[in-house]
Design an enzyme around this catalytic site. Sequence first.
Site, PDB file in Angstrom:
ATOM      1  N   TYR A   1      61.375  52.645  80.792  1.00  0.00           N
ATOM      2  CA  TYR A   1      60.099  51.883  81.320  1.00  0.00           C
ATOM      3  C   TYR A   1      60.711  50.389  81.144  1.00  0.00           C
ATOM      4  O   TYR A   1      60.753  49.697  82.178  1.00  0.00           O
ATOM      5  CB  TYR A   1      58.880  52.039  80.852  1.00  0.00           C
ATOM      6  CG  TYR A   1      58.161  51.022  81.148  1.00  0.00           C
ATOM      7  CD1 TYR A   1      57.393  50.664  82.465  1.00  0.00           C
ATOM      8  CD2 TYR A   1      57.354  50.293  80.045  1.00  0.00           C
ATOM      9  CE1 TYR A   1      56.630  49.867  82.689  1.00  0.00           C
ATOM     10  CE2 TYR A   1      56.402  49.318  80.333  1.00  0.00           C
ATOM     11  CZ  TYR A   1      55.896  48.890  81.783  1.00  0.00           C
ATOM     12  OH  TYR A   1      55.109  48.020  82.015  1.00  0.00           O
ATOM     13  N   ALA A   2      60.812  50.071  79.826  1.00  0.00           N
ATOM     14  CA  ALA A   2      61.273  48.767  79.486  1.00  0.00           C
ATOM     15  C   ALA A   2      62.860  48.345  80.324  1.00  0.00           C
ATOM     16  O   ALA A   2      62.904  47.284  80.645  1.00  0.00           O
ATOM     17  CB  ALA A   2      61.388  48.529  77.897  1.00  0.00           C
TER      18      ALA A   2
END
Length: 343
Positions: A152-153
């Site tokens: 996600y990051a």
Amino acid sequence: MHFLITGTAGFIGFHLARRLLDEGHSVTGFDGMTRYYEVSLKERRHAILSTYSKFKPIIAMLESRKPLTEAFSSAPPDVVVHLAAQAGVRYSLENPDAYIGSNLVGSWNILDLCRQFRPNHLLLASTSSIYGANHTIPFKEADKADEPLTLYAATKKAMEVMAHSQSHLHKTPTTAFRFFTVYGPWGRPDMALFKFVSAILDGRPIDVYGHGQMSRDFTYIDDLVEAIVRLIPVIPQSATRTDAAIDTISMHAPFRIVNIGGGQPVALGAFIETVEEALGQKAFRNMLPMQQGDVPHTFAAPELLHSLTGYTPQTPVSEGVRRFVEWYRQAYRMNIKAAEIVE
């Protein structure tokens, strides 16, 4: 002005769209209504927005170029606010393909269409997760953020980098803002506050990761929206710095990164106590170790946001949690229709 906002059926997009509609702007809302969490909540948000005559909803996926192109061409936007994404740190371990499709392919489509339609300002939602397990406290926009701990990051970092290259090549004025643990009424069911309130009221135990030793820089939704609204007219101009010591504007593009957070982190244990006080009910705590991908602390440096807008998020967690609990009791315990809910 006319705004194109992606993710208007989502938590943040809904609040931002309603604020802009209340101010008399028109909004094209683009949302895929994905099933990451209950679609009925997303539909209720859109139902409220649809009561405004200046709101036009488009239901389609970011990865689908044709409907997205039609959204731009049918009403060319003055401002684009790209909020839609596959969210969730932990879910990225289970379904990584969703993050590649939405956060990379979908974001690229937004960037490329902004090249074609040339809005006055493109604003992109990024995340504090980009900082990973940063040991420098508080997190500053200029800190190295090249070691993400989750996909996600990583996809959000990639979006920022793609946006910078497009801004350089095509002179698209772009602001990427990094959110810090946003909460409030109409929030996502996968977030800690929603889970805690639901479980405590039902007499179920709550899972407390990191044995309660983590801390988060919580940002109340109204503060976040206020910050975004104030950043809309702050259009980046390449190499024009407002404060050379803290400004992140690129020397090669009209591109800037801004934290949106108050710089007031709260320990998880204290946060749970605040929830208990707002509910008037104690929680049964299931103490667990840190989950894979979690970071121990987040802490925003808010100086650049304040320098640009004169504003810093300031709603106390006690007040924000109280407002959420009031909304939750109406929305989920009293079965009041969405259009009748008053925050």
